[in-house]
Motif scaffolding. Structure first.
Motif, short mmCIF file in Angstrom:
data_model
loop_
_atom_site.label_atom_id
_atom_site.label_comp_id
_atom_site.label_asym_id
_atom_site.label_seq_id
_atom_site.Cartn_x
_atom_site.Cartn_y
_atom_site.Cartn_z
N GLN A 128 -17.39 33.08 10.98
CA GLN A 128 -18.24 32.45 9.98
C GLN A 128 -17.49 31.98 8.73
OE1 GLN A 128 -21.66 31.74 10.22
NE2 GLN A 128 -21.14 32.14 12.35
N VAL A 129 -16.16 32.03 8.73
CA VAL A 129 -15.41 31.58 7.56
C VAL A 129 -15.04 30.12 7.73
CG1 VAL A 129 -13.32 31.87 6.17
CG2 VAL A 129 -14.49 33.88 7.11
N GLY A 130 -15.55 29.27 6.82
CA GLY A 130 -15.21 27.86 6.87
C GLY A 130 -13.88 27.59 6.19
N GLY A 131 -13.53 26.33 6.09
CA GLY A 131 -12.25 26.02 5.48
C GLY A 131 -12.06 24.55 5.20
N ILE A 132 -10.89 24.23 4.68
CA ILE A 132 -10.57 22.87 4.29
C ILE A 132 -9.16 22.52 4.75
CG2 ILE A 132 -12.03 23.08 2.24
CD1 ILE A 132 -9.48 23.24 0.54
N LEU A 133 -8.91 21.24 4.96
CA LEU A 133 -7.55 20.79 5.12
C LEU A 133 -6.89 20.76 3.75
CD1 LEU A 133 -7.75 17.84 7.70
CD2 LEU A 133 -6.95 20.18 8.08
N ALA A 134 -5.63 21.12 3.69
CA ALA A 134 -4.92 21.18 2.42
C ALA A 134 -3.42 21.05 2.67
CB ALA A 134 -5.22 22.49 1.70
N THR A 135 -2.70 20.65 1.63
CA THR A 135 -1.24 20.59 1.71
C THR A 135 -0.64 21.40 0.57
OG1 THR A 135 -1.18 18.55 0.39
CG2 THR A 135 -1.19 18.31 2.78
N PRO A 136 0.44 22.14 0.84
CA PRO A 136 1.08 22.92 -0.23
C PRO A 136 1.62 22.00 -1.32
CG PRO A 136 1.88 23.58 1.94
CD PRO A 136 1.12 22.33 2.14
N VAL A 137 1.53 22.45 -2.58
CA VAL A 137 2.09 21.69 -3.69
C VAL A 137 3.61 21.72 -3.61
CG1 VAL A 137 2.39 21.69 -6.21
CG2 VAL A 137 0.12 22.02 -5.21
N ARG A 138 4.21 20.56 -3.70
CA ARG A 138 5.68 20.46 -3.60
C ARG A 138 6.34 20.12 -4.94
NH1 ARG A 138 3.65 18.01 1.10
NH2 ARG A 138 4.34 18.98 3.04
N ASP A 139 5.62 19.41 -5.79
CA ASP A 139 6.19 18.99 -7.07
C ASP A 139 6.11 20.10 -8.11
OD1 ASP A 139 6.61 16.31 -6.17
OD2 ASP A 139 4.47 15.94 -6.45
N THR A 140 6.96 20.03 -9.11
CA THR A 140 6.87 20.93 -10.25
C THR A 140 5.57 20.63 -10.99
OG1 THR A 140 9.27 21.05 -10.48
CG2 THR A 140 7.95 21.64 -12.41
N MET A 141 4.82 21.67 -11.30
CA MET A 141 3.50 21.51 -11.92
C MET A 141 3.57 21.84 -13.41
SD MET A 141 1.83 20.54 -9.32
CE MET A 141 0.15 20.55 -9.95
N LYS A 142 3.16 20.89 -14.23
CA LYS A 142 3.14 21.06 -15.69
C LYS A 142 1.69 21.13 -16.18
CE LYS A 142 7.66 20.35 -16.15
NZ LYS A 142 8.61 21.40 -16.62
#
Length: 234
Positions: A128-142
């Motif tokens: 019963q657990v749904g989900g989403i497509l996603a991609t890991p963050v690769r860039d430096t996050m500010k």
């Protein structure tokens, strides 16, 4: 659920695409002789587990009915509202209440890879657990302030870019979005509503090519990705 199970996708397409600054909503801009939404819908319906698509339109949309794809027996159209949640709820109301799961996919994401969609649909086989497509963050996050000055550098660990489709049990998603709407809580995607009310959301790694068209340069990039999908399909 079995691997042969079929699903309905709700495609909110009631937006007017202000950021594009185009004469028509972004879903009606052309990529290689077809509109963005035609590519998106054709791609979805070509997957063997997608049986129906509910397209949610703006009340003053005069474009969709002119498209050949509008006559597909797999497509149903409904009228949406001012906010994304309004449109998604209108689409969910058109889904057969006997269906357990439902997908929501952006009209401006025409480059979804079928392998990623299949991986997401497998969640329906395991509980019963749904989900989403996603991609890991690769860039430096500010993190910035209102003056566009850097406040701090955020760790990329465990950060993901949320994509669509997003897959959840129909009743649970409808309830979460309805509650959020009544509480006047703004949700940027369907997973946000599930999370807010304590539900779990599984992250399913997808391809970065599953871009959402928001700027004019995205059209050229989408054309390239679509050409690659076409080569794979041959």
């Amino acid at each position: 659920m079995t691997l042969n199970s079929t699903f309905t996708v709700v495609v909110p397409a009631a937006g007017i695409g202000k950021r594009m600054g185009a004469a028509v909503p972004k879903q009606y801009l052309f990529i290689a002789e077809k509109t963005v939404i035609e590519h998106t819908l054709s791609n979805l319906m070509a997957h063997p587990q997608i049986a129906k698509v509910v397209v949610v339109l703006h009340p003053e949309d005069h474009y969709f009915k002119e498209l050949n794809i509008a006559r597909s027996p797999k497509i149903t159209t409904v009228i949406g509202g001012d906010e994304r949640s309004d449109s998604v709820l209108a689409g969910l109301a058109a889904v057969n209440c006997n269906e357990t799961w439902v997908l929501v996919h952006d009209a401006a994401r025409p480059c979804l890879h079928h392998d990623d969609l299949s991986a997401l649909l497998q969640l329906a086989e395991h509980g019963q657990v749904g989900g989403i497509l996603a991609t890991p963050v690769r860039d430096t996050m500010k993190r910035g302030n209102p003056k566009h000055l850097v406040v701090k550098t955020e760790s990329r660990d465990h950060l993901w870019h949320a994509l669509t489709p997003q897959l959840f049990p129909l009743k649970i998603l409808t309830s979460a979005l309805s509650k959020a709407q009544k509480m006047q809580i703004s949700m940027t995607d369907e997973a946000s509503a599930i999370e807010y009310f304590g539900g779990q959301v599984k992250l399913v790694s997808g391809r970065a090519s599953n871009i959402k068209i928001t700027q004019h340069e995205d059209l050229l990039l989408a054309e390239f990705y679509l050409s690659q999908l076409l080569k794979e399909a041959k």
